[in-house]
Design a protein around this motif. Structure first.
Motif, short mmCIF file in Angstrom:
data_model
loop_
_atom_site.label_atom_id
_atom_site.label_comp_id
_atom_site.label_asym_id
_atom_site.label_seq_id
_atom_site.Cartn_x
_atom_site.Cartn_y
_atom_site.Cartn_z
N GLY A 39 -25.03 -1.14 -115.07
CA GLY A 39 -25.30 -2.75 -114.77
C GLY A 39 -25.60 -3.08 -113.40
O GLY A 39 -25.40 -3.98 -113.07
N ILE A 40 -26.16 -2.23 -112.75
CA ILE A 40 -26.73 -2.38 -111.48
C ILE A 40 -28.49 -2.20 -111.54
O ILE A 40 -28.77 -1.68 -112.54
N SER A 41 -29.04 -2.53 -110.39
CA SER A 41 -30.55 -2.28 -110.32
C SER A 41 -30.77 -0.95 -110.05
O SER A 41 -30.06 -0.30 -109.20
N ARG A 55 -28.51 1.68 -97.34
CA ARG A 55 -28.20 0.56 -98.13
C ARG A 55 -26.74 0.30 -98.26
O ARG A 55 -26.00 1.07 -98.90
N PRO A 56 -26.08 -1.12 -97.99
CA PRO A 56 -24.74 -1.19 -98.21
C PRO A 56 -24.31 -1.20 -99.56
O PRO A 56 -25.22 -1.65 -100.46
N PHE A 57 -23.16 -0.73 -100.26
CA PHE A 57 -22.83 -0.86 -101.46
C PHE A 57 -21.27 -1.10 -101.48
O PHE A 57 -20.60 -1.14 -100.54
N SER A 58 -20.86 -1.74 -102.54
CA SER A 58 -19.51 -2.11 -102.66
C SER A 58 -18.60 -0.98 -103.37
O SER A 58 -19.12 -0.25 -104.09
N VAL A 59 -17.33 -1.38 -103.36
CA VAL A 59 -16.41 -0.51 -104.09
C VAL A 59 -16.72 -0.63 -105.72
O VAL A 59 -16.67 0.40 -106.31
N GLU A 60 -17.05 -1.81 -105.89
CA GLU A 60 -17.53 -2.25 -107.46
C GLU A 60 -18.65 -1.31 -107.98
O GLU A 60 -18.45 -0.69 -108.87
N PHE A 61 -19.71 -1.12 -107.19
CA PHE A 61 -20.92 -0.21 -107.16
C PHE A 61 -20.37 0.92 -107.49
O PHE A 61 -20.81 1.51 -108.61
N LEU A 62 -19.53 1.75 -106.72
CA LEU A 62 -19.12 3.06 -106.82
C LEU A 62 -18.25 3.24 -107.95
O LEU A 62 -18.21 4.20 -108.88
N ILE A 63 -17.29 2.17 -108.53
CA ILE A 63 -16.51 2.21 -109.53
C ILE A 63 -17.45 2.28 -110.84
O ILE A 63 -17.25 3.27 -111.82
N LYS A 64 -18.21 1.47 -110.75
CA LYS A 64 -19.40 1.46 -112.10
C LYS A 64 -20.06 2.37 -112.24
O LYS A 64 -20.17 2.93 -113.23
N PRO A 73 -14.11 7.92 -108.72
CA PRO A 73 -14.69 7.46 -107.50
C PRO A 73 -14.69 8.39 -106.31
O PRO A 73 -15.46 8.56 -105.52
N ALA A 74 -13.41 8.96 -106.29
CA ALA A 74 -13.20 9.88 -104.96
C ALA A 74 -13.98 10.83 -104.81
O ALA A 74 -14.09 11.50 -103.91
N GLU A 75 -14.55 11.25 -106.09
CA GLU A 75 -15.27 12.58 -105.83
C GLU A 75 -16.77 12.29 -105.16
O GLU A 75 -17.31 13.31 -104.29
N PHE A 76 -16.97 11.10 -104.91
CA PHE A 76 -18.15 10.69 -103.96
C PHE A 76 -17.98 10.90 -102.53
O PHE A 76 -18.84 10.99 -101.87
N PHE A 77 -16.84 11.25 -102.12
CA PHE A 77 -16.20 11.42 -100.97
C PHE A 77 -15.68 12.94 -100.62
O PHE A 77 -15.24 13.23 -99.41
#
Length: 83
Positions: A39-41, A55-64, A73-77
């Motif tokens: 549900g993101i562009s 490009r800044p991103f939110s925690v919500e973006f990462l969770i989605k 989401p921790a795997e992205f780090f």
């Protein structure tokens, strides 16, 4: 406590973008398919994944994105594991 300088922050944000791309490809998804499912562009996702953009991103973006990829989401780090 000392905060990251701008270069360190940019580097970490790029690493998160690389990790998103890594997990997306591992799952066999195009940017368009992942973006639609989350549900993101697609343009925002592409900008986050691009090494030459910040490009800044939110925690919500990462969770989605993590939800669609069926990962934490921790795997992205976890940068060093996928380098």
């Amino acid at each position: 406590m000392q905060y990251c300088d701008d270069d360190a922050m940019r580097h970490k944000m790029r690493e998160v973008g690389f990790m998103i791309a890594y997990h997306r490809r591992k799952k066999g998804l195009s940017q368009a398919k992942l973006a639609e499912a989350a549900g993101i562009s697609r343009q925002h996702l592409a900008a986050v994944e691009a090494a030459n953009m910040l490009r800044p991103f939110s925690v919500e973006f990462l969770i989605k994105i993590a939800d669609v990829l069926e990962i934490s989401p921790a795997e992205f780090f976890e940068f060093s594991k996928k380098s």
